[in-house]
Design an enzyme around this catalytic site. Structure first.
Site, PDB file in Angstrom:
ATOM      1  N   TYR A 142     -95.724 -36.092  14.164  1.00  0.00           N
ATOM      2  CA  TYR A 142     -97.131 -36.481  14.042  1.00  0.00           C
ATOM      3  C   TYR A 142     -97.327 -37.569  12.986  1.00  0.00           C
ATOM      4  CZ  TYR A 142     -99.453 -33.010  17.014  1.00  0.00           C
ATOM      5  OH  TYR A 142     -99.923 -32.296  18.074  1.00  0.00           O
ATOM      6  N   LYS A 192     -85.016 -27.430  18.193  1.00  0.00           N
ATOM      7  CA  LYS A 192     -84.053 -27.865  19.195  1.00  0.00           C
ATOM      8  C   LYS A 192     -82.801 -28.331  18.455  1.00  0.00           C
ATOM      9  CE  LYS A 192     -84.426 -28.885  23.208  1.00  0.00           C
ATOM     10  NZ  LYS A 192     -83.750 -28.231  24.371  1.00  0.00           N
ATOM     11  N   ASP A 225     -87.414 -24.547  23.863  1.00  0.00           N
ATOM     12  CA  ASP A 225     -87.661 -24.421  25.310  1.00  0.00           C
ATOM     13  C   ASP A 225     -87.481 -22.973  25.759  1.00  0.00           C
ATOM     14  OD1 ASP A 225     -84.937 -24.674  24.758  1.00  0.00           O
ATOM     15  OD2 ASP A 225     -84.466 -25.769  26.591  1.00  0.00           O
ATOM     16  N   ASP A 249     -97.630 -27.214  18.327  1.00  0.00           N
ATOM     17  CA  ASP A 249     -98.807 -27.623  19.104  1.00  0.00           C
ATOM     18  C   ASP A 249     -98.691 -27.080  20.526  1.00  0.00           C
ATOM     19  OD1 ASP A 249    -101.187 -29.092  19.705  1.00  0.00           O
ATOM     20  OD2 ASP A 249     -99.932 -30.577  20.716  1.00  0.00           O
ATOM     21  N   ASP A 253    -100.592 -23.466  22.354  1.00  0.00           N
ATOM     22  CA  ASP A 253    -101.471 -23.488  23.533  1.00  0.00           C
ATOM     23  C   ASP A 253    -100.975 -22.470  24.557  1.00  0.00           C
ATOM     24  OD1 ASP A 253    -103.172 -25.459  22.604  1.00  0.00           O
ATOM     25  OD2 ASP A 253    -103.151 -26.567  24.493  1.00  0.00           O
TER      26      ASP A 253
HETATM   27  C1  IPM Z   1    -104.416 -28.903  17.908  1.00  0.00           C
HETATM   28  C2  IPM Z   1    -104.874 -30.130  18.640  1.00  0.00           C
HETATM   29  C3  IPM Z   1    -104.639 -31.346  17.754  1.00  0.00           C
HETATM   30  C4  IPM Z   1    -103.152 -31.495  17.559  1.00  0.00           C
HETATM   31  C5  IPM Z   1    -105.262 -32.657  18.253  1.00  0.00           C
HETATM   32  C6  IPM Z   1    -106.746 -32.515  18.517  1.00  0.00           C
HETATM   33  C7  IPM Z   1    -104.987 -33.793  17.318  1.00  0.00           C
HETATM   34  O1  IPM Z   1    -104.230 -30.219  19.871  1.00  0.00           O
HETATM   35  O2  IPM Z   1    -104.922 -28.652  16.802  1.00  0.00           O
HETATM   36  O3  IPM Z   1    -103.567 -28.187  18.437  1.00  0.00           O
HETATM   37  O4  IPM Z   1    -102.442 -32.099  18.387  1.00  0.00           O
HETATM   38  O5  IPM Z   1    -102.646 -31.002  16.551  1.00  0.00           O
HETATM   39 MG    MG Z   2    -103.019 -28.550  20.347  1.00  0.00          MG
END
Ligand code: IPM
Ligand code: MG
Length: 368
Positions: A142, A192, A225, A249, A253
């Site tokens: 990042y 990884k 993975d 990240d 999710d």
């Molecule tokens: C998260 C989001 C952020 C990230 C974005 C909005 C920059 O996806 O907090 O997971 O990628 O970290």
């Molecule tokens: Mg995210």
């Protein structure tokens, strides 16, 4: 004792709607539990861009550095999709994370009993799930340099750099081990190491810290993975998952969806202790700005409300009050109160964002 301070940054999309409900909860703790906060509010993301031409004004950044905790709603929206990369709403969020040095991002994925049917996975795989992803938040790909889009020969090349120092890995590893000790005492670290040098170093440093300081905690390692696969195959094998910024990240999710709705998940981003002993901290729901439902009163405020519960726990040492708030949310869900993201059961009419907030307030009242 001075009144603890909170900076509220509602941001874009459904951010302001869900934050309105959180403010009601904050006020409740002030009047009913003698836990008053000094609350101020400011702009972030597209909302800040519209006013200042940048997604986070310097004055707002300075304020964020001074308060005891920041509470953020969401940033982004289609209106801002074509802005220059440097002023996109997300840059405001990333600036807060970087300049406050919030290296440890706690993302719990907890499946409420009442919602086990909402998961896309079979109920017995997710019922009772309670895991936390500890995502490194201030480094890695990042922020790594060099980065950019350059010309090479007759074509463009996109470049980003995955970079981790030993001390960056060590501090987030400590934070995961500390958290594990207060929970199920297990850490699974994901990288990884089979293809990335930064992954080899990650694994080495995690092992070193473990051996030297946390040998009482059970540690395992997985390639990220495989970790993704295990998360959907048998998520309850995990307690704390420790991973880097980009893998975190993605994996968070994935973990979020195990619980049935993104609208349920809070997060805490923590840094080093300040002079008053409290960690630098920002709390935010994991869901985004949800432009498709903005302004319709449909948003689920629970993730943002649970983010405030995390603030009570991690910034203000109010574990019992955090339990009370989490209990109120659980009660409301058990009673069948559902926002539109949680539909699927027969004969249930969705409540609005405001009604969900009010139901949680009523459950708080009942808890006294
Ligand atoms: C998260 C989001 C952020 C990230 C974005 C909005 C920059 O996806 O907090 O997971 O990628 O970290
Ligand atoms: Mg995210």
């Amino acid at each position: 004792m001075t009144t603890p301070s909170l900076l509220i940054l509602p941001g874009d999309g459904i951010g302001p709607e869900v934050m309105t409900e959180v403010r009601k909860i904050i006020d409740w703790f002030g009047t009913k539990r003698d836990l008053a906060f000094d609350v101020s509010e400011d702009l972030v993301g597209g909302a800040a861009y519209d006013k200042h031409g940048v997604p986070l004004a310097d004055e707002t950044m300075a304020k964020a550095q001074e308060v005891d905790a920041v509470l953020l709603g969401a940033v982004g929206g289609p209106k801002y999709d074509n802005l220059d990369f440097s002023v996109k709403p997300e840059r405001g969020l990333l600036r807060l994370r970087k300049e406050m040095d919030l290296y440890s991002n706690l993302r719990p994925a907890q499946c409420f009993d009442a919602l086990a049917d909402f998961s896309s996975l079979k109920k017995d795989i997710v019922a009772g799930l309670d895991i936390v992803i500890v995502r490194e938040l201030t480094s890695g790909v990042y922020f790594g340099e060099p980065r950019g889009i350059i010309e090479e020969g007759n074509e463009r090349v996109g470049i980003n750099t995955q970079r981790y120092t030993e001390s960056e890995i060590a501090r987030v590893a400590r934070s995961a081990f500390e958290l594990a000790r207060r929970r199920g005492n297990k850490v699974c670290s994901m990288e990884k190491a089979n293809v990335m040098e930064s992954g080899i170093l990650w694994r080495d440093v995690v092992n070193e810290i473990h051996q030297a300081e946390y040998s009482d905690v059970e540690l395992s390692h997985m390639y990220a993975d495989n970790g993704a696969m295990q998360l959907v195959r048998a998520p309850k094998q995990f307690d704390v998952i420790l991973t880097d910024n980009l893998f975190g990240d993605i994996l968070s999710d994935c973990a979020a969806m195990l619980t049935g709705s993104l609208g349920m998940l809070p997060s805490a981003s923590l840094g080093a202790p300040m002079a008053n002993g409290r960690p630098k901290a920002m709390y935010e729901p994991v869901h985004g700005s949800a432009p498709d439902i903005t302004g319709q009163g449909k948003a689920n405020p629970i993730a943002c409300i649970l983010s405030f519960a995390m603030a009570l726990r991690y910034s203000f040492d109010q574990g019992a009050e955090a339990d009370r708030l989490e209990g109120a949310v659980e009660k409301v869900l058990a009673d069948g109160v559902r926002t539109a993201d949680l539909l699927g059961e027969e004969g249930v009419t969705p409540v609005s964002t405001t009604e969900m907030g009010d139901a949680i307030l009523a459950a708080l009242d009942a808890s006294l």
